[in-house]
Design an enzyme around this catalytic site. Structure first.
Site, mmCIF file in Angstrom:
data_model
loop_
_atom_site.group_PDB
_atom_site.id
_atom_site.type_symbol
_atom_site.label_atom_id
_atom_site.label_comp_id
_atom_site.label_asym_id
_atom_site.label_seq_id
_atom_site.Cartn_x
_atom_site.Cartn_y
_atom_site.Cartn_z
ATOM 1 N NE ARG A 130 -15.989 46.510 87.457
ATOM 2 C CZ ARG A 130 -17.163 46.026 87.031
ATOM 3 N NH1 ARG A 130 -18.120 46.861 86.634
ATOM 4 N NH2 ARG A 130 -17.385 44.733 86.991
ATOM 5 C CG HIS A 179 8.084 61.657 57.952
ATOM 6 N ND1 HIS A 179 7.529 62.594 58.797
ATOM 7 C CD2 HIS A 179 7.883 62.102 56.682
ATOM 8 C CE1 HIS A 179 7.023 63.578 58.067
ATOM 9 N NE2 HIS A 179 7.210 63.302 56.780
ATOM 10 N N GLY A 231 -15.424 59.151 85.670
ATOM 11 C CA GLY A 231 -14.196 58.359 85.580
ATOM 12 C C GLY A 231 -14.138 57.713 84.211
HETATM 13 P P1 FAD Z 1 -13.448 39.534 85.700
HETATM 14 O O1 FAD Z 1 -13.176 39.911 84.305
HETATM 15 O O2 FAD Z 1 -14.518 40.261 86.414
HETATM 16 O O3 FAD Z 1 -13.771 37.978 85.682
HETATM 17 C C1 FAD Z 1 -14.201 37.286 86.799
HETATM 18 C C2 FAD Z 1 -14.904 36.018 86.354
HETATM 19 O O4 FAD Z 1 -15.113 35.188 87.474
HETATM 20 C C3 FAD Z 1 -16.290 36.255 85.746
HETATM 21 O O5 FAD Z 1 -16.401 35.551 84.534
HETATM 22 C C4 FAD Z 1 -17.269 35.682 86.785
HETATM 23 O O6 FAD Z 1 -18.410 35.112 86.200
HETATM 24 C C5 FAD Z 1 -16.396 34.616 87.403
HETATM 25 N N1 FAD Z 1 -16.772 34.252 88.777
HETATM 26 C C6 FAD Z 1 -16.905 35.068 89.853
HETATM 27 N N2 FAD Z 1 -17.161 34.331 90.960
HETATM 28 C C7 FAD Z 1 -17.193 33.040 90.570
HETATM 29 C C8 FAD Z 1 -17.390 31.803 91.245
HETATM 30 N N3 FAD Z 1 -17.569 31.762 92.568
HETATM 31 N N4 FAD Z 1 -17.365 30.682 90.522
HETATM 32 C C9 FAD Z 1 -17.163 30.690 89.190
HETATM 33 N N5 FAD Z 1 -16.955 31.822 88.498
HETATM 34 C C10 FAD Z 1 -16.959 32.978 89.183
HETATM 35 N N6 FAD Z 1 -9.860 47.199 81.596
HETATM 36 C C11 FAD Z 1 -8.881 47.448 80.703
HETATM 37 O O7 FAD Z 1 -7.723 47.103 80.941
HETATM 38 N N7 FAD Z 1 -9.170 48.072 79.506
HETATM 39 C C12 FAD Z 1 -10.412 48.471 79.194
HETATM 40 O O8 FAD Z 1 -10.637 49.035 78.113
HETATM 41 C C13 FAD Z 1 -11.450 48.228 80.121
HETATM 42 N N8 FAD Z 1 -12.714 48.602 79.835
HETATM 43 C C14 FAD Z 1 -13.707 48.346 80.746
HETATM 44 C C15 FAD Z 1 -14.996 48.781 80.453
HETATM 45 C C16 FAD Z 1 -16.008 48.553 81.350
HETATM 46 C C17 FAD Z 1 -17.403 49.026 81.028
HETATM 47 C C18 FAD Z 1 -15.736 47.860 82.569
HETATM 48 C C19 FAD Z 1 -16.825 47.565 83.557
HETATM 49 C C20 FAD Z 1 -14.460 47.425 82.871
HETATM 50 C C21 FAD Z 1 -13.423 47.682 81.962
HETATM 51 N N9 FAD Z 1 -12.116 47.291 82.237
HETATM 52 C C22 FAD Z 1 -11.126 47.564 81.339
HETATM 53 C C23 FAD Z 1 -11.756 46.579 83.478
HETATM 54 C C24 FAD Z 1 -11.628 45.069 83.227
HETATM 55 O O9 FAD Z 1 -12.843 44.591 82.689
HETATM 56 C C25 FAD Z 1 -11.304 44.342 84.522
HETATM 57 O O10 FAD Z 1 -10.166 44.922 85.124
HETATM 58 C C26 FAD Z 1 -11.011 42.872 84.233
HETATM 59 O O11 FAD Z 1 -12.116 42.233 83.646
HETATM 60 C C27 FAD Z 1 -10.635 42.141 85.523
HETATM 61 O O12 FAD Z 1 -10.367 40.805 85.238
HETATM 62 P P2 FAD Z 1 -10.593 39.654 86.324
HETATM 63 O O13 FAD Z 1 -10.176 38.393 85.658
HETATM 64 O O14 FAD Z 1 -9.942 40.046 87.587
HETATM 65 O O15 FAD Z 1 -12.159 39.645 86.625
HETATM 66 P P1 NAI Z 2 -13.632 55.275 88.199
HETATM 67 O O1 NAI Z 2 -12.979 55.018 89.501
HETATM 68 O O2 NAI Z 2 -12.811 55.374 86.976
HETATM 69 O O3 NAI Z 2 -14.469 56.627 88.281
HETATM 70 C C1 NAI Z 2 -15.471 56.816 89.233
HETATM 71 C C2 NAI Z 2 -15.770 58.303 89.324
HETATM 72 O O4 NAI Z 2 -16.948 58.465 90.065
HETATM 73 C C3 NAI Z 2 -14.672 59.085 90.043
HETATM 74 O O5 NAI Z 2 -14.331 60.217 89.288
HETATM 75 C C4 NAI Z 2 -15.298 59.426 91.382
HETATM 76 O O6 NAI Z 2 -14.818 60.637 91.911
HETATM 77 C C5 NAI Z 2 -16.763 59.520 91.000
HETATM 78 N N1 NAI Z 2 -17.689 59.276 92.106
HETATM 79 C C6 NAI Z 2 -17.626 58.306 93.045
HETATM 80 N N2 NAI Z 2 -18.678 58.382 93.872
HETATM 81 C C7 NAI Z 2 -19.445 59.416 93.434
HETATM 82 C C8 NAI Z 2 -20.671 59.978 93.870
HETATM 83 N N3 NAI Z 2 -21.346 59.478 94.904
HETATM 84 N N4 NAI Z 2 -21.151 61.036 93.187
HETATM 85 C C9 NAI Z 2 -20.498 61.554 92.134
HETATM 86 N N5 NAI Z 2 -19.325 61.059 91.685
HETATM 87 C C10 NAI Z 2 -18.808 59.997 92.317
HETATM 88 O O7 NAI Z 2 -14.754 54.134 88.079
HETATM 89 P P2 NAI Z 2 -15.638 53.643 86.851
HETATM 90 O O8 NAI Z 2 -15.702 54.657 85.780
HETATM 91 O O9 NAI Z 2 -16.883 53.124 87.457
HETATM 92 O O10 NAI Z 2 -14.796 52.435 86.309
HETATM 93 C C11 NAI Z 2 -14.426 51.379 87.184
HETATM 94 C C12 NAI Z 2 -13.092 50.844 86.802
HETATM 95 O O11 NAI Z 2 -13.207 50.021 85.648
HETATM 96 C C13 NAI Z 2 -12.060 51.879 86.416
HETATM 97 O O12 NAI Z 2 -11.441 52.472 87.535
HETATM 98 C C14 NAI Z 2 -11.091 51.056 85.646
HETATM 99 O O13 NAI Z 2 -10.254 50.375 86.550
HETATM 100 C C15 NAI Z 2 -11.993 50.073 84.931
HETATM 101 N N6 NAI Z 2 -12.242 50.543 83.556
HETATM 102 C C16 NAI Z 2 -11.175 50.675 82.719
HETATM 103 C C17 NAI Z 2 -11.354 51.138 81.447
HETATM 104 C C18 NAI Z 2 -10.161 51.330 80.584
HETATM 105 O O14 NAI Z 2 -9.099 50.846 80.943
HETATM 106 N N7 NAI Z 2 -10.290 52.001 79.448
HETATM 107 C C19 NAI Z 2 -12.677 51.464 80.912
HETATM 108 C C20 NAI Z 2 -13.722 51.336 81.906
HETATM 109 C C21 NAI Z 2 -13.488 50.863 83.158
#
Ligand code: FAD
Ligand code: NAI
Length: 475
Positions: free
Chosen positions: A282, A454, A192
């Protein structure tokens, strides 16, 4: 004696801190509680996005792309770069500095907007007259009361059953962003968004990368034509992606990880790797929130149940971002945060789920908004499609990056844009034009009639819009 606020926000990720700022702008007294700690134990607001998500992953993608360019693309520009080396520790330190700039920036913004920040874990203690009491434990140890509560507690990485993350051999996105040296062999489970972005980083730095994907189709949520084009590019780069696998036993030892799986042909295979990144989605996070104390309703996935306006089952309690239904994206969380603050103020907050863009920051980048061709077919919608390849775009040729295309899908009768799908250079930026167009219910012809600079990559967008009416000018 508990401190009283109009609005208490639990979580300072993109959903929470943005909701807090917007609520403060609207004249409310606001508390924002977040428990994330930096390496010195201090506050690190910004959530997953800032600390172990969007921001650090893009920092590593940028560094690794520079390295890849120096090794493979400088020569065609006449630049000789010999002895190019990657200092992984320095790359990681730069990433950490970028994260810290963002943490500090958010603390500054909260202060500037007069939001009271509390560093610690927030847990519901009880409902009180006209609101709720929240107990904070951690660096801050006190009780606050809010007339309105916004829960924005985010999500955590999902582990494979029986294989917990040790962040040494079996890594979540957290460990994947802290690898200290280029692994010789890197395995990932899940192709993913995280699998492709993290796989790309370490492949560019020299790791032999294999991604095991359970589904038989590559990027099933992406428009098929775009996914196919992207897959071709990844294959050419040497990113190995095996589809349709069933992962079996995973054994970890001092030297590495051994993954047993069944491939698409039904054969038993084993894969040895130095490290394994598990990126299989997630799960919503409500750990430590004490939702039971007030009867806050969760669904079977552990997400907080909300309606279309982010209202929970409790009056005055709202939830936004990854902890509720919908795409787990930072900008979706932010939009919900703003909308909820505005609804609390009696305004008409609005989030349009049909125009939330997606971007995958690989090379080529993949970006889209709206419905795919396969979704339109499934919905029985009559549509016209138009595509334009970057190969025929002057700026892309000058950049030396002509992979991919822009694709428009428009209603066959009204010409309204129903979806725009892109794979290629800088499409993370190009997609905004499509989002604006769709928000304003533009037709493909509207885009085709707009003057685009362009030479620019955006001309591919205009040409793809022209292609809907079969009248491209440069192809
Ligand atoms: P979070 O960012 O998870 O924030 C939740 C906060 O709540 C945390 O700081 C945590 O410590 C705090 N918290 C939790 N429970 C408590 C509690 N009880 N008391 C006090 N604090 C608490 N999305 C994009 O749009 N573009 C991207 O390029 C992108 N790249 C990503 C790359 C990776 C590797 C990952 C894992 C995710 C990526 N995402 C991306 C997804 C994005 O990070 C999340 O969708 C976003 O952070 C969600 O925001 P949120 O505020 O809902 O939660
Ligand atoms: P994802 O949902 O993007 O991809 C997970 C992949 O794992 C899927 O293709 C699924 O079919 C596969 N999968 C699930 N269970 C499996 C198993 N048991 N064995 C083999 N394959 C399996 O989830 P990912 O990459 O963990 O990211 C989580 C989320 O974080 C994304 O869906 C996105 O919402 C957010 N994110 C966004 C980014 C961005 O906007 N550029 C960058 C990174 C994360």
């Amino acid at each position: 004696m508990s401190k009283q606020f109009d609005v208490v926000v639990i979580g300072a990720g993109p959903g929470g801190y943005i909701a807090a700022i917007r609520a403060a702008q609207l004249g409310f007294s606001v508390a924002c509680i977040d428990e994330w700690k930096n390496d010195k134990g201090g506050p690190a607001p910004g959530g997953t996005c800032t600390n172990i998500g969007c921001i650090p992953s893009k920092a590593l993608l940028q560094s690794s792309e520079h390295f890849d360019h120096a090794n493979h693309h400088f020569a065609e520009h006449g630049i000789t770069a010999t002895g190019v080396k990657m200092d992984v520790a320095k790359m990681v330190a730069r990433k950490d500095a970028v994260v810290k700039q963002n943490n500090d920036g958010i603390l500054y913004l909260l202060k500037k907007n007069k939001v009271s920040f509390f560093h610690g874990r927030g847990a519901f203690s009880k409902a009180v007259e006209g609101g709720y009491e929240v107990q904070i434990t951690g660096a801050a140890n006190e009780t606050v009361t809010g007339k309105q509560i916004i829960v924005a507690t985010g999500s955590n990485a999902r582990a494979l059953p029986g294989t917990p993350f040790d962040e040494e051999r079996v890594l979540s996105n957290d460990g994947a962003l802290r690898i200290g040296a280029v692994p010789k062999k890197l395995a990932l489970i899940g192709s993913g968004v995280i699998g492709l972005e993290m796989g790309s980083v370490w492949r560019r730095l020299g790791a032999d990368v294999t991604i095991l994907e359970g589904l038989p189709t590559f990027l099933g949520a992406v428009d098929e034509q775009i996914a196919k084009e992207a897959k071709k590019a990844f294959d050419k780069q040497g990113l190995k992606i095996e589809l349709g696998v069933t992962v079996g036993q995973i054994k970890t030892g001092k030297k590495g990880v051994n993954i047993a799986y069944t491939n698409a042909k039904g054969e038993a295979v084993t894969l040895d790797a130095d490290k394994l990144i598990v990126s299989i989605g997630r799960v919503p996070n409500t750990i430590g929130l004490n939702a039971e104390a007030v009867g806050l309703q969760l669904d079977e996935r552990g997400a907080i149940v909300v309606d279309a306006e982010c209202k929970t089952n409790l009056p005055g309690v709202w939830a936004v971002g990854d902890v509720v239904r919908g795409p787990m994206l930072a900008h979706k969380a932010e939009e919900e945060g703003v909308a909820v603050a505005e609804r609390i103020a009696g305004q008409h907050g609005h989030v349009n789920f049909n125009t939330v863009p997606w971007v995958i920051y690989t090379s080529p980048e993949i970006a889209w908004v709206g419905r795919t061709e396969q979704q339109l077919k499934a919905d029985g919608v009559k549509y016209k499609a138009g595509t334009f390849p970057f190969l025929a775009n002057g700026r892309a040729r000058a950049l030396g990056d002509t992979t991919g295309m822009v694709k428009f899908l428009a209603d066959a009768t009204t010409d309204e844009i129903l979806g725009v799908h892109m794979v290629g250079p800088m499409v993370s930026e190009l997609i905004s034009e499509a989002v604006v167009a769709m928000e304003f219910k533009a037709s493909a012809e509207d885009i085709a009639r707009i003057c685009h600079a362009h030479p620019s990559l955006s001309e591919a967008t205009k040409e793809a819009a022209l292609a809907v009416d079969k009248r491209t000018l440069n192809f």
